[in-house]
Design a protein around this motif. Structure first.
Motif, mmCIF file in Angstrom:
data_model
loop_
_atom_site.group_PDB
_atom_site.id
_atom_site.type_symbol
_atom_site.label_atom_id
_atom_site.label_comp_id
_atom_site.label_asym_id
_atom_site.label_seq_id
_atom_site.Cartn_x
_atom_site.Cartn_y
_atom_site.Cartn_z
ATOM 1 N N ILE A 18 0.847 -1.197 0.000
ATOM 2 C CA ILE A 18 0.000 0.000 0.000
ATOM 3 C C ILE A 18 0.882 1.246 0.000
ATOM 4 O O ILE A 18 0.657 2.186 -0.778
ATOM 5 C CB ILE A 18 -0.942 0.009 1.220
ATOM 6 N N ASP A 70 0.993 4.016 -3.071
ATOM 7 C CA ASP A 70 0.696 5.410 -2.759
ATOM 8 C C ASP A 70 1.885 6.299 -3.128
ATOM 9 O O ASP A 70 1.726 7.330 -3.786
ATOM 10 C CB ASP A 70 0.363 5.552 -1.268
ATOM 11 N N PHE A 85 -3.932 -2.239 5.657
ATOM 12 C CA PHE A 85 -4.338 -1.114 4.812
ATOM 13 C C PHE A 85 -4.221 0.205 5.577
ATOM 14 O O PHE A 85 -3.733 1.199 5.037
ATOM 15 C CB PHE A 85 -5.774 -1.300 4.320
ATOM 16 N N GLY A 94 -1.565 3.154 4.572
ATOM 17 C CA GLY A 94 -2.051 4.506 4.272
ATOM 18 C C GLY A 94 -1.499 5.539 5.230
ATOM 19 O O GLY A 94 -1.098 6.634 4.823
ATOM 20 N N ASN A 132 0.929 8.848 4.201
ATOM 21 C CA ASN A 132 0.697 10.252 4.530
ATOM 22 C C ASN A 132 1.739 10.780 5.512
ATOM 23 O O ASN A 132 2.138 11.948 5.429
ATOM 24 C CB ASN A 132 -0.718 10.455 5.070
ATOM 25 N N ASN A 159 -6.018 11.115 -1.662
ATOM 26 C CA ASN A 159 -4.989 10.308 -2.323
ATOM 27 C C ASN A 159 -5.234 8.818 -2.071
ATOM 28 O O ASN A 159 -6.194 8.447 -1.390
ATOM 29 C CB ASN A 159 -3.595 10.746 -1.866
ATOM 30 N N ALA A 185 -3.482 6.768 -0.265
ATOM 31 C CA ALA A 185 -3.312 6.428 1.156
ATOM 32 C C ALA A 185 -4.631 6.603 1.896
ATOM 33 O O ALA A 185 -5.004 5.775 2.730
ATOM 34 C CB ALA A 185 -2.231 7.304 1.788
ATOM 35 N N ASP A 186 -5.354 7.673 1.577
ATOM 36 C CA ASP A 186 -6.649 7.917 2.202
ATOM 37 C C ASP A 186 -7.656 6.822 1.837
ATOM 38 O O ASP A 186 -8.448 6.389 2.675
ATOM 39 C CB ASP A 186 -7.198 9.283 1.791
ATOM 40 N N ALA A 232 -6.892 3.731 1.098
ATOM 41 C CA ALA A 232 -6.475 2.544 1.848
ATOM 42 C C ALA A 232 -6.916 2.633 3.299
ATOM 43 O O ALA A 232 -7.404 1.640 3.867
ATOM 44 C CB ALA A 232 -4.955 2.367 1.769
ATOM 45 N N ILE A 233 -6.780 3.807 3.908
ATOM 46 C CA ILE A 233 -7.213 3.978 5.298
ATOM 47 C C ILE A 233 -8.716 3.755 5.408
ATOM 48 O O ILE A 233 -9.187 3.032 6.297
ATOM 49 C CB ILE A 233 -6.819 5.370 5.831
#
Length: 146
Positions: free
Chosen positions: A3, A7, A89, A93, A97, A124, A126-127, A129-130
């Motif tokens: 991840i 990203d 995940f 993420g 960030n 993005n 990462a967001d 994935a979070i």
């Protein structure tokens, strides 16, 4: 780690081809553009106008969250797949960030979803994935009703 790398590579591509807050949006789909912005805040640019102190707070939260979720993963059974993937995940993420905050002093956002002239917050991978990780984590944490 996957991840984080996806990203990171997506942000490198955007930063290498666009100017933050200056390039015209690139239409990807009828409802999605790439539009490169710097975000000094958190989700939905929360606290973005606070002058910089929030960067340390968000970095600390990311480190604590990654530590806590790593601990939770070690405590979980290998068969708790949704739980472990959810944690992974979120960690990936959060690290994506966090890297941006440490390396650039801002988070690189570029996914602009919209309907006609109504734009959602720019974010993005990462967001994403979070968000997906939190859903999986919550789904795996619900109690089964007997």
């Amino acid at each position: 780690m996957i991840i984080f790398m996806i990203d990171y590579l997506s942000k490198i591509l955007i930063m290498g081809t666009m100017i933050a807050n200056g390039s015209a949006p690139i239409r990807v789909l009828p409802f999605m553009n790439f539009y490169y912005v710097h975000n000094t805040g958190a989700a939905f640019s929360f606290l973005s106008t606070e002058g910089g102190w929030q960067q340390g707070l968000f970095a600390l939260i990311a480190v604590i969250a990654c530590g806590f979720l790593s601990y939770k993963m070690r405590q979980a059974s290998i068969i708790q797949t949704a739980h472990n993937i959810g944690c992974a995940f979120i960690i990936g993420g959060a690290l994506g960030n966090l890297f941006d905050r440490v390396q650039y002093g801002v988070v690189v956002d570029f996914l602009d979803f919209h309907y006609k002239n109504h734009h959602f917050a720019i974010f993005n991978l990462a967001d994403v994935a979070i968000f997906c990780g939190v859903l999986l984590y919550l789904f795996s944490s619900r109690k089964k009703v007997s």
